[in-house]
Design a protein around this motif. Sequence first.
Motif, PDB file in Angstrom:
ATOM      1  N   VAL A  59      14.437   4.437  12.949  1.00 43.91           N
ATOM      2  CA  VAL A  59      15.418   4.032  13.963  1.00 43.91           C
ATOM      3  C   VAL A  59      16.836   3.948  13.393  1.00 43.91           C
ATOM      4  O   VAL A  59      17.820   4.122  14.111  1.00 43.91           O
ATOM      5  N   ALA A  60      16.922   3.700  12.106  1.00 44.07           N
ATOM      6  CA  ALA A  60      18.245   3.514  11.483  1.00 44.07           C
ATOM      7  C   ALA A  60      19.118   4.753  11.587  1.00 44.07           C
ATOM      8  O   ALA A  60      20.337   4.669  11.382  1.00 44.07           O
ATOM      9  N   GLU A  61      18.507   5.876  11.899  1.00 46.65           N
ATOM     10  CA  GLU A  61      19.313   7.102  12.013  1.00 46.65           C
ATOM     11  C   GLU A  61      20.328   7.003  13.138  1.00 46.65           C
ATOM     12  O   GLU A  61      21.368   7.661  13.102  1.00 46.65           O
ATOM     13  N   HIS A  62      20.040   6.188  14.140  1.00 46.02           N
ATOM     14  CA  HIS A  62      20.987   6.091  15.253  1.00 46.02           C
ATOM     15  C   HIS A  62      22.225   5.313  14.817  1.00 46.02           C
ATOM     16  O   HIS A  62      22.113   4.201  14.303  1.00 46.02           O
ATOM     17  N   PRO A  63      23.409   5.863  15.028  1.00 47.32           N
ATOM     18  CA  PRO A  63      24.615   5.209  14.484  1.00 47.32           C
ATOM     19  C   PRO A  63      24.952   3.868  15.116  1.00 47.32           C
ATOM     20  O   PRO A  63      25.722   3.101  14.535  1.00 47.32           O
ATOM     21  N   GLN A  64      24.385   3.564  16.275  1.00 47.47           N
ATOM     22  CA  GLN A  64      24.686   2.267  16.901  1.00 47.47           C
ATOM     23  C   GLN A  64      23.665   1.186  16.518  1.00 47.47           C
ATOM     24  O   GLN A  64      23.754   0.070  17.019  1.00 47.47           O
ATOM     25  N   ILE A  65      22.741   1.521  15.666  1.00 47.08           N
ATOM     26  CA  ILE A  65      21.823   0.485  15.175  1.00 47.08           C
ATOM     27  C   ILE A  65      22.520  -0.274  14.048  1.00 47.08           C
ATOM     28  O   ILE A  65      22.918   0.315  13.043  1.00 47.08           O
ATOM     29  N   ALA A  66      22.647  -1.581  14.228  1.00 48.89           N
ATOM     30  CA  ALA A  66      23.430  -2.378  13.279  1.00 48.89           C
ATOM     31  C   ALA A  66      22.598  -3.314  12.423  1.00 48.89           C
ATOM     32  O   ALA A  66      23.066  -3.775  11.386  1.00 48.89           O
ATOM     33  N   GLN A  67      21.382  -3.616  12.859  1.00 46.07           N
ATOM     34  CA  GLN A  67      20.632  -4.647  12.137  1.00 46.07           C
ATOM     35  C   GLN A  67      19.134  -4.492  12.364  1.00 46.07           C
ATOM     36  O   GLN A  67      18.687  -3.763  13.246  1.00 46.07           O
ATOM     37  N   VAL A  68      18.395  -5.224  11.546  1.00 49.42           N
ATOM     38  CA  VAL A  68      16.956  -5.402  11.741  1.00 49.42           C
ATOM     39  C   VAL A  68      16.760  -6.802  12.301  1.00 49.42           C
ATOM     40  O   VAL A  68      17.313  -7.772  11.770  1.00 49.42           O
ATOM     41  N   PHE A  69      16.018  -6.902  13.377  1.00 49.99           N
ATOM     42  CA  PHE A  69      15.822  -8.190  14.034  1.00 49.99           C
ATOM     43  C   PHE A  69      14.488  -8.793  13.605  1.00 49.99           C
ATOM     44  O   PHE A  69      13.439  -8.147  13.702  1.00 49.99           O
ATOM     45  N   LEU A  70      14.537 -10.038  13.133  1.00 46.04           N
ATOM     46  CA  LEU A  70      13.318 -10.761  12.782  1.00 46.04           C
ATOM     47  C   LEU A  70      13.279 -12.091  13.535  1.00 46.04           C
ATOM     48  O   LEU A  70      14.143 -12.944  13.323  1.00 46.04           O
TER      49      LEU A  70
END
Lengths: 117, 372
Positions: free
Chosen positions: B163-174
């Motif tokens: 998913v990190a490939e998408h440039p609008q992904i900013a974080q990992v949610f836990l």
Amino acid sequence: MKHEVCKLDELPVGQMRSVMIDNVAVVVVHAPDGRLRALRDTCSHFGAQLSRGTLRQMVVGDTHGSYALSADTFVLQCPWHGYEYNIDNGQCPADPEHARVKSYQVTVQDGAVLVDR
Amino acid sequence: MIKVEPVSKAASEAAVSTLLIDTDVHEYLHAATELLPYLDPVWQKYMTETRWDKSRISQHAYGTPTQFHGTRAEWLLPDGTMGTDLEQMRTMLFGEEHVTHAILNGFFHVSAMRGNYEFATALASAYNDWQVEKWLVPEPRLFGSVHVVARDPQQAAREIDRVAEHPQIAQVFLPVVSDCEYGDPFYRPIFKAAAKHGLSIAFHHGQETHSGVGYPRYFVEWHTLAPPQGSIAQLVSIITNGVFDEFPELHLVLLETGVAWVPWLMWRLDQQYREYRREIPWVKRLPSLHMRDNVRVSTQPMGDLKTRDFVSLVNMVESDRIFVFATDFPHYDADSLGNVLPESIPTALRNKIMYENALESYPRLAHVKPPT
């Protein structure tokens, strides 16, 4: 100024002793590897007498779960809250900037232990 | 130590016409079946045949405090849901609340699922794809999260890679799941993957988060205690287990925990570290130093702190880099800029909290620039 605090044979390896120099409490340490060091005998935290604490090799570890005893670093651990002080420089390894005690040069001359204060 | 003092209203109004980055916005599914198009056929069939719905993830016993289903009256959508409509978010969040960019955190805590981890993993992937398609692609002011199943860290890391490939992904949610101690090396692949991709980590409580006594009798107890206590426990775990020593560039954002506990934790944990350093020798710095460099805390809920109290708090933590703005849209207890950062806050500090700290903490927002 150098002060004679005891004879070397009065301070066996692995032992320490508290002395007063000009009304200042100083702990003189004879580390297991033979080095002689001296620190102010007052913890920087609550003022406990460090000479009532424990001299030990510093516990080190660089990765999670790894523990080892340092081959060359000894710490004096406060008998009250466990603060550690590196006997070479008086710094607390956890907080060297804020928690530290003064260290002094120690020499041996003609069988006498001298502390430079 | 920084020195800030409250200034006059006129002196700080210049800061309003700049960026306002909201670090805690919740988008919602209408129903879990909205994910069906994003699921593999085997899981489509499973969801349909078992009539699986998101209420199975985790539910506590408490009701919401108002009759508007947990949102503000003005934000309740005609179909009785909240946070399900992008157009409404544009109007309310970017319009009326003056937010310029927002981080989506969802409210779909698959890490809280007990068992059925393969299905949970499929749900996480489907949700991530839904989030990208429904929210991020049509709205460039939004940034998203990678939702993972923390109980399967290797698979979680693979999902982060995907998913990190998408440039609008900013974080990992836990989500703050009380029986997951995220500092444990078991979870380290998640942090490694986040660090590899320049993603931050966000912690947020959910119904699965316990207070110090588990689930107290009443919501007022749970809502007072569980969000800060759960996140503080996770933060202490992260620091003492050496996550920041291993990944010094990683940023951790604690959401919806309140703000006043921060100096207390710095003092307490520093003191404990001085006493027990030998127990965790892989930690090489005072915890408060890690917190100032690696930890951010969202402002919501600011509570009833007065300007002078908040300025004192910033002085106590000896850093103006810790706090980041958040509304918690569309929840009932959301904060608005004017309530959180009144005009009497000094301009430099206000700008830090409105956007500068967020830009520093989310590498994926690096291209976002304040208007010149």
